[in-house]
Write a protein that holds these residues in place. Sequence first.
Motif, PDB file in Angstrom:
ATOM      1  N   THR A   2       0.907  -1.225  -0.050  1.00 36.21           N
ATOM      2  CA  THR A   2       0.173  -0.081   0.037  1.00 36.21           C
ATOM      3  C   THR A   2       0.867   1.050  -0.185  1.00 36.21           C
ATOM      4  OG1 THR A   2      -0.155  -0.046   2.398  1.00 36.21           O
ATOM      5  CG2 THR A   2      -1.911  -1.137   1.221  1.00 36.21           C
ATOM      6  N   ALA A   3       0.294   2.211  -0.126  1.00 32.19           N
ATOM      7  CA  ALA A   3       1.056   3.637  -0.462  1.00 32.19           C
ATOM      8  C   ALA A   3       1.978   4.008   0.669  1.00 32.19           C
ATOM      9  CB  ALA A   3       0.023   4.678  -0.761  1.00 32.19           C
ATOM     10  N   ALA A   4       2.813   4.730   0.590  1.00 35.19           N
ATOM     11  CA  ALA A   4       3.566   5.145   1.794  1.00 35.19           C
ATOM     12  C   ALA A   4       3.200   6.515   1.741  1.00 35.19           C
ATOM     13  CB  ALA A   4       5.151   5.078   1.251  1.00 35.19           C
ATOM     14  N   HIS A   5       3.091   7.120   3.023  1.00 38.44           N
ATOM     15  CA  HIS A   5       2.807   8.453   3.370  1.00 38.44           C
ATOM     16  C   HIS A   5       4.006   9.259   3.769  1.00 38.44           C
ATOM     17  CE1 HIS A   5      -1.825   8.061   3.165  1.00 38.44           C
ATOM     18  NE2 HIS A   5      -1.178   6.626   3.341  1.00 38.44           N
ATOM     19  N   CYS A   6       3.856  10.298   2.783  1.00 39.29           N
ATOM     20  CA  CYS A   6       5.146  11.006   2.869  1.00 39.29           C
ATOM     21  C   CYS A   6       5.100  12.266   3.831  1.00 39.29           C
ATOM     22  CB  CYS A   6       5.589  11.701   1.650  1.00 39.29           C
ATOM     23  SG  CYS A   6       5.904  10.235   0.451  1.00 39.29           S
ATOM     24  N   ASP A 214       1.664   4.879  -4.885  1.00 39.86           N
ATOM     25  CA  ASP A 214       2.894   4.209  -4.460  1.00 39.86           C
ATOM     26  C   ASP A 214       3.259   5.193  -3.178  1.00 39.86           C
ATOM     27  OD1 ASP A 214       3.970   2.186  -6.151  1.00 39.86           O
ATOM     28  OD2 ASP A 214       3.864   3.543  -7.760  1.00 39.86           O
ATOM     29  N   ARG A 215       3.018   6.421  -3.418  1.00 35.48           N
ATOM     30  CA  ARG A 215       3.425   7.769  -2.286  1.00 35.48           C
ATOM     31  C   ARG A 215       2.213   8.670  -2.244  1.00 35.48           C
ATOM     32  NH1 ARG A 215       9.577   9.318  -3.910  1.00 35.48           N
ATOM     33  NH2 ARG A 215      10.509   7.005  -3.797  1.00 35.48           N
ATOM     34  N   VAL A 216       1.761   9.169  -1.138  1.00 34.87           N
ATOM     35  CA  VAL A 216       0.788   9.999  -0.967  1.00 34.87           C
ATOM     36  C   VAL A 216       1.480  11.070  -0.124  1.00 34.87           C
ATOM     37  CG1 VAL A 216      -1.332  10.475   0.119  1.00 34.87           C
ATOM     38  CG2 VAL A 216      -1.184   8.299  -1.259  1.00 34.87           C
ATOM     39  N   VAL A 217       1.173  12.304  -0.408  1.00 36.12           N
ATOM     40  CA  VAL A 217       1.309  13.583   0.618  1.00 36.12           C
ATOM     41  C   VAL A 217       0.191  14.351   0.700  1.00 36.12           C
ATOM     42  CG1 VAL A 217       2.603  14.846  -1.096  1.00 36.12           C
ATOM     43  CG2 VAL A 217       3.012  15.391   1.220  1.00 36.12           C
ATOM     44  N   ALA A 218      -0.208  14.698   1.818  1.00 34.91           N
ATOM     45  CA  ALA A 218      -1.014  15.626   2.104  1.00 34.91           C
ATOM     46  C   ALA A 218      -0.570  17.167   2.139  1.00 34.91           C
ATOM     47  CB  ALA A 218      -1.781  15.400   3.411  1.00 34.91           C
TER      48      ALA A 218
END
Lengths: 223, 210
Positions: A2-6, A214-218
């Motif tokens: 699952t996606a990595a949270h940056c 792959d990666r998520v950033v808020a």
Amino acid sequence: MTAAHCADPDEAVAGIADGSTVLVGGFGMAGMPVQLIDALIRQGARDLTVVSNNAGNGDTGLAALLAERRVRKVICSFPRQSDSWVFDGLYRAGEIELEVVPQGNLAERLRAAGAGIGAFFCPTGAGTPLAEGKETRTIAGRTHVLEMPIHGDVALIGAHRSDRMGNLVYRKTARNFGPVMATAAALTVAQVHDVVEIGRIDPEHVVTPSIYVDRVVAVGSEQ
Amino acid sequence: MSLSKDEMAAVVARDIPRGAYVNLGIGQPTLIADHFEPGSGVVLHTENGMLNMGRAAQGPEIDPDLTNAGKVPVTELPGSSYFHHADSFAMMRGGHLDVCVLGAFQVSAGGDLANWHTGAPDAIPAVGGAMDLAIGAKQVFVMMTLFAKDGSPKLVPECTYPLTGMGCVDRVYTDLATFALGADGVRVLETFGTTVDDISARLDVPLRRA
């Protein structure tokens, strides 16, 4: 996985290599991942091929990346706009390469890349300069042109909301290229306004399932 | 009198069937949206991923996430839907749109369309969705002036500008006349402030009377 949270956009774009093909979402500024592009400018990758519908608006987002001379080639459908002065200047000075692609072919070539389609025939562009040199075939009495998929090393997209797994929802016409680009790149990075707990997005409403992300950033609210 | 842009838009709107799914190209064709009768049920498609697009947004309605193909803020209507770009262009390319209306530099008697590039060496080419609309919509209407600013005809035997699509135009709506293009050639459906003979004298294209 699952996606990595940056923690921030800089972490989200870490590792993007020189010479990468970068798919950049957005139609004009709607859905454009401005914070990710700003982070890519700081990150330093150069000699990039950018695939996006437009070639930058005003002086922010994609236009800023172009202005930093980090892009070797743009693949897009509509570079020329009232506010595309950055691209226009580079193009007229011979400092950037341009491949113009009909918008439907751009979307479908990305979709094909994400869906494992080796190539496809379509009538769009048959008999026009944009089909020159391409293989054609007459199907059901109509000329079709062979179009190849566009694979990205990286996709940078803007979405509305993600959950902790990386399931994405979009907002209104800011959806545009995001869902297709998310499928077409080896590394898909999404900037979102907020991240919610698993289960807070109705499964019926998920537009981009987490497998593509792959990666998520808020990055907080849009304004 | 020849028609104004708004009057041309009204003529096109009159010929679009009730309940049709329609894409209006950037520029003059967007004026057509103001001329549908109330309750016409026409559903507007915008290439950037929306059906049942409403009018331009004003003041507090403006939302950067909701624009039309020209990047102008617009509104949604009850029954609107949003979808991604590959779906949006499948609607065009898959033959689901009833009508599209495009501007043009030139249209040939055989229905070839040239509307994306003048071919000038210093021009930056930009095609957008024009080639997909031209080959995909069930009916392709063109809305343009019949003559360019320099007086040269825009309805021509063969296009000299780079093509957008081959043999794709069904109707040409102009300020001086409306034309139907088909296997039997170019038919004049209607004239505005002029006659078929006068138009014939200024075009290199054989005209048939409706």
